[in-house]
Each structure stands twice: as C-alpha cells, then as structure tokens.
Motif scaffolding. Structure first.
Motif, short mmCIF file in Angstrom:
data_model
loop_
_atom_site.label_atom_id
_atom_site.label_comp_id
_atom_site.label_asym_id
_atom_site.label_seq_id
_atom_site.Cartn_x
_atom_site.Cartn_y
_atom_site.Cartn_z
N THR A 148 17.32 7.69 22.91
CA THR A 148 17.78 6.99 24.13
C THR A 148 17.08 5.82 24.62
O THR A 148 17.32 4.83 24.91
CB THR A 148 17.39 8.27 25.25
N MET A 149 15.70 5.74 24.36
CA MET A 149 14.97 4.62 24.45
C MET A 149 15.78 3.08 23.77
O MET A 149 15.89 2.15 24.26
CB MET A 149 13.57 4.61 24.03
N ILE A 150 15.87 3.37 22.39
CA ILE A 150 16.58 2.40 21.72
C ILE A 150 17.86 2.03 22.18
O ILE A 150 18.39 0.70 22.50
CB ILE A 150 16.53 2.81 20.21
N GLU A 151 18.87 3.01 22.75
CA GLU A 151 20.00 2.55 23.37
C GLU A 151 19.85 1.72 24.43
O GLU A 151 20.69 0.76 24.81
CB GLU A 151 20.81 3.93 23.94
N LEU A 152 18.70 1.88 25.41
CA LEU A 152 18.48 1.06 26.35
C LEU A 152 17.94 -0.26 26.11
O LEU A 152 18.50 -1.35 26.77
CB LEU A 152 17.44 1.80 27.47
N ILE A 153 17.00 -0.36 25.45
CA ILE A 153 16.40 -1.70 25.09
C ILE A 153 17.16 -2.40 24.29
O ILE A 153 16.87 -3.77 24.30
CB ILE A 153 14.70 -1.45 24.62
N ALA A 154 17.83 -1.88 23.41
CA ALA A 154 18.53 -2.81 22.46
C ALA A 154 20.15 -3.14 22.83
O ALA A 154 21.01 -3.35 22.27
CB ALA A 154 18.46 -2.56 20.90
N GLY A 155 20.52 -2.30 24.20
CA GLY A 155 21.94 -2.44 24.70
C GLY A 155 21.73 -3.00 25.99
O GLY A 155 21.80 -4.34 25.98
N PHE A 200 8.22 -5.75 15.90
CA PHE A 200 8.97 -4.63 16.00
C PHE A 200 10.40 -4.96 16.27
O PHE A 200 10.84 -5.92 16.52
CB PHE A 200 8.66 -3.95 17.46
N ALA A 201 11.32 -3.85 15.77
CA ALA A 201 12.88 -4.25 15.62
C ALA A 201 13.39 -2.86 16.18
O ALA A 201 12.92 -1.77 15.65
CB ALA A 201 13.35 -4.76 14.55
N PHE A 202 14.53 -2.88 16.86
CA PHE A 202 15.44 -1.73 17.30
C PHE A 202 16.88 -2.29 17.29
O PHE A 202 17.39 -3.23 17.74
CB PHE A 202 14.95 -1.42 18.82
N THR A 203 17.69 -1.31 17.05
CA THR A 203 19.11 -1.42 17.21
C THR A 203 19.97 -0.08 17.22
O THR A 203 19.42 0.70 16.72
CB THR A 203 19.75 -2.27 16.01
N PRO A 204 20.90 -0.13 18.15
CA PRO A 204 21.99 0.92 18.27
C PRO A 204 22.67 0.88 16.98
O PRO A 204 22.70 0.04 16.40
CB PRO A 204 22.49 1.04 19.88
N SER A 205 23.60 1.99 17.03
CA SER A 205 24.81 1.74 15.97
C SER A 205 25.99 2.29 16.70
O SER A 205 26.40 1.94 17.67
CB SER A 205 24.29 2.36 14.67
N HIS A 206 26.94 2.97 15.87
CA HIS A 206 27.88 3.77 16.31
C HIS A 206 27.42 5.27 16.89
O HIS A 206 26.27 5.83 16.41
CB HIS A 206 28.89 3.93 15.36
N ALA A 207 28.12 5.95 17.83
CA ALA A 207 27.79 7.05 18.40
C ALA A 207 28.16 8.13 17.05
O ALA A 207 29.35 8.51 17.16
CB ALA A 207 28.67 7.46 19.56
N TRP A 208 26.97 8.33 16.21
CA TRP A 208 27.21 9.35 15.43
C TRP A 208 26.36 10.73 15.30
O TRP A 208 26.50 11.47 14.84
CB TRP A 208 26.76 8.79 13.81
N VAL A 209 25.42 10.50 16.44
CA VAL A 209 24.58 11.59 16.56
C VAL A 209 24.43 12.30 17.76
O VAL A 209 24.46 11.54 18.82
CB VAL A 209 23.06 10.96 16.49
N ALA A 210 24.37 13.52 17.77
CA ALA A 210 24.21 14.32 18.83
C ALA A 210 22.81 14.39 19.73
O ALA A 210 21.77 14.21 18.74
CB ALA A 210 24.79 15.75 18.62
N PRO A 211 22.43 14.40 20.79
CA PRO A 211 21.23 14.53 21.55
C PRO A 211 20.67 16.00 21.24
O PRO A 211 21.53 16.97 20.79
CB PRO A 211 21.33 14.38 22.78
N ALA A 212 19.47 16.12 21.16
CA ALA A 212 18.93 17.41 21.17
C ALA A 212 19.56 18.47 22.09
O ALA A 212 19.47 18.23 23.30
CB ALA A 212 17.43 17.40 21.24
N GLY A 213 20.00 19.47 21.59
CA GLY A 213 20.73 20.45 22.41
C GLY A 213 22.02 20.43 22.72
O GLY A 213 22.75 21.25 23.17
#
Length: 337
Positions: A236-243, A139-152
């Motif tokens: 959100t999970m990826i932000e946490l586990i790869a941040g 498995f691999a996970f990474t955040p990036s730049h804040a380009w994406v809005a959360p649902a809603g």
C-alpha cells in the motif's frame, strides 16, 4: 544439459539488441534496455534476463510503449527532479535523470527523483546499485499491474510493488536488496508455468480465492503478498509514494490503462538518494566503518548478505557464460522469423 544452451554474456547482449532493434526500439532505448536484460542473466536472475525479451516484444506489438521516446528532465526544486519518460521504457529515463539526482543529493544531503509515464518490465537493483557505487544510499519503489490481492482479500489491487535499497561499501560491492512485496516476482510464476512446474503454496490463489499450486491458475487468479498484512501494508505504501505522490498511476489504474493487452505495467517510480558525506560531514568515515562491523557480524556467523549470491554469479558468468533453457531460446529466436 541437453535442455539448456550456453551463451556468453556478449551473445546475450547481441541477441537482446537484435530483437529489440527488429521490433523498432530506437538505438538509445535498445542500449539501455539491453543493459538491464544482460544484468539479469549475468547475475543468474533468469526471471529478469532474456525471458523479458518475450515480454518486450509483446508490449511493443500491443502498442503500449513509445519506441523512440525522448525523456524530458524537469528540475522542479533544489532537492527534487522529475523525468517524463514520454511513454518509453524506464531505463533511459533513469539514465538521463540519475546525474541530476546525484548532484542534488550531494548538494542538499538528500534528494528524490520521480520517473513518470514509464513502461516497467525489470528489477530495480540496477538503479540502486549504480547510485550506491557513486557513494550514495539509495531507495527505489514502483507499482506495477494489479495482480496481487491484499491480505485477507481475494481480488487483485496491488502490483508486485518492489522495494530496492543500496548502501555503498568502501572496497566492496554495494549492499543491495531488491524484493517484491508479493510473495514472489510474477516472472517466477510465469517461468513455472512455461516449464509445467507447480508453484509453492502461498504464492497465489485461483480465480475463486482458493490456494493453488497451479501456476496458470495463480496467474489468472491473484498473487499474494509476503508476510500477510505486513507485506500488504508495504505494498500500500508503494502504491501511494510511487503513484499519487509523484502524480502517476496506481497498479489498478495501470492495468485499466492496459485494457486487456497484457503488456508491461505503465506508471511511475520514486527514487531517493542520500549522501552520507553530506549528512555526516567529517564523521562519515567513522560511521560507515560501523556499518562494516554490522555486515561482518552478519556474514561472520554464516548468514548470507542480500546480493552476495548475485555478485558470486556475476564473477562466474563473466567467464563461463550462462545457461538458457533451449525452449526459451527457441521462442526468442522465433521473434526474428
């Protein structure tokens, strides 16, 4: 195909190496980064192919990547390893850490590797495919730049935040998937902008939060997650586990660090490897055979397995080469002027 130029994969590699060397990357980084760019073209994933040379050149000119970084491997626990990329591209850090991760997974059954202080610009499938070819589930996970809005929401806080998974298959290519938790990879929107093509509704919103089919407006506004709240939760999970979990940046912190340079994301990556042989012991072959029955049940009814298209493209481009938009090739060649 007057608007496209045919290149062999050797020509793609040569072009990548010439550009990256001209921009000052050290020899080891040139090799590792070129491998990833060639893989993108080879597998007909244009948004991760030589287009990324423009991204690399911009990031280097902005001073946002260490050109001769020497990653440092830290063996921190029986089943844990961290690699400090020292501000360089992630590819070389992975290359140096992978053998340590694999050895730990075989010894303990499961192991994790954190890549820290990396610059990211590419897909994750090369990493998980390499591990799966060595017989490991990955498995691999990474955040990036804040380009994406959360649902809603209307304002970017997530990155494109990909998830990749690899499963070893005896006598077959590994089963691999790699997808952003955004509705699409950012590179796809950028390619639409370059070609003056509209994007589908659902890919992004404009700066006022309105749905848009204008690629430029979406790039200035916010991208959207796939699947509404489900994609938002995974992101959100990826932000946490790869941040925070590995002591690295969230996507919001990465874009703040960027300081308006519009360079590639800077942060971490979490990679998990599991050894089926260690996990299952003498029953490993029996249970892996059951997995093959699952794949046959999918493909046997005409459904496509993820990565199947890439493997078919890989066989084709090895002999036929790839077709690159003429304008893109001209822009890349201009980097050498």
């Amino acid at each position: 195909m007057a608007d496209k130029v045919r290149l062999s994969l050797d020509e793609v590699r040569s072009l990548a190496e010439v550009v990256l060397s001209r921009y000052g990357l050290s020899e080891r980084h040139v090799e590792a980064v070129s491998d990833t760019i060639v893989a993108g073209e080879r597998d007909e994933c244009a948004s991760h192919g030589i287009y990324r040379l423009l991204v690399c050149a911009h990031t280097i000119k902005a001073g946002k990547v260490a050109l001769d970084a020497e990653p440092v491997v830290h063996d921190i626990a029986p089943a844990l390893v961290k690699v400090d990329a020292q501000g360089g591209y992630a590819q070389l850090a992975f290359k140096l850490g992978k053998p340590v991760l694999a050895e730990k997974a075989r010894r303990c059954g499961i192991a994790a590797m954190g890549l820290n202080n990396c610059v990211h610009f590419a897909a994750l499938w090369p990493e998980v495919e390499e591990l799966a070819r060595d017989g490991l589930v990955a498995f691999a996970f990474t955040p990036s730049h804040a380009w994406v809005a959360p649902a809603g929401g209307k304002k970017p806080i997530f990155g494109t935040n990909p998830i990749a998974f690899g499963w070893p298959r005896p006598g077959e290519h590994p089963y691999v998937f790699d997808f952003a938790t955004s509705a699409v990879a950012r590179g796809e929107i950028e390619l639409h902008r370059r070609e003056g093509k509209p994007i589908p509704l659902g890919w992004g919103i404009d700066a006022d939060g309105n749905p848009t089919t204008d690629a430029a407006a979406a790039l200035e506004g916010a991208m959207l997650t796939f699947g509404g709240h489900k994609g938002s939760a995974l992101s959100t999970m990826i932000e946490l586990i790869a941040g925070p979990l590995i002591g690295d940046m969230t996507s919001a912190e990465s874009i703040a660090y960027d300081g308006g340079a519009k360079a590639s994301p800077h942060g971490g990556e979490l990679i998990i490897a599991i050894d089926p042989a260690r996990f299952l012991g003498s029953l490993a072959a029996e249970h892996l055979a059951r997995a093959e029955a699952l794949f046959e049940g999918i493909a046997g009814q005409g459904a496509r397995l993820p990565s199947q298209r890439r493997y078919e493209a890989r066989a084709r481009t090895a002999t036929e080469g790839v077709y690159v938009p003429r304008k893109l090739l001209e822009d890349i060649q201009a980097l050498l002027d």
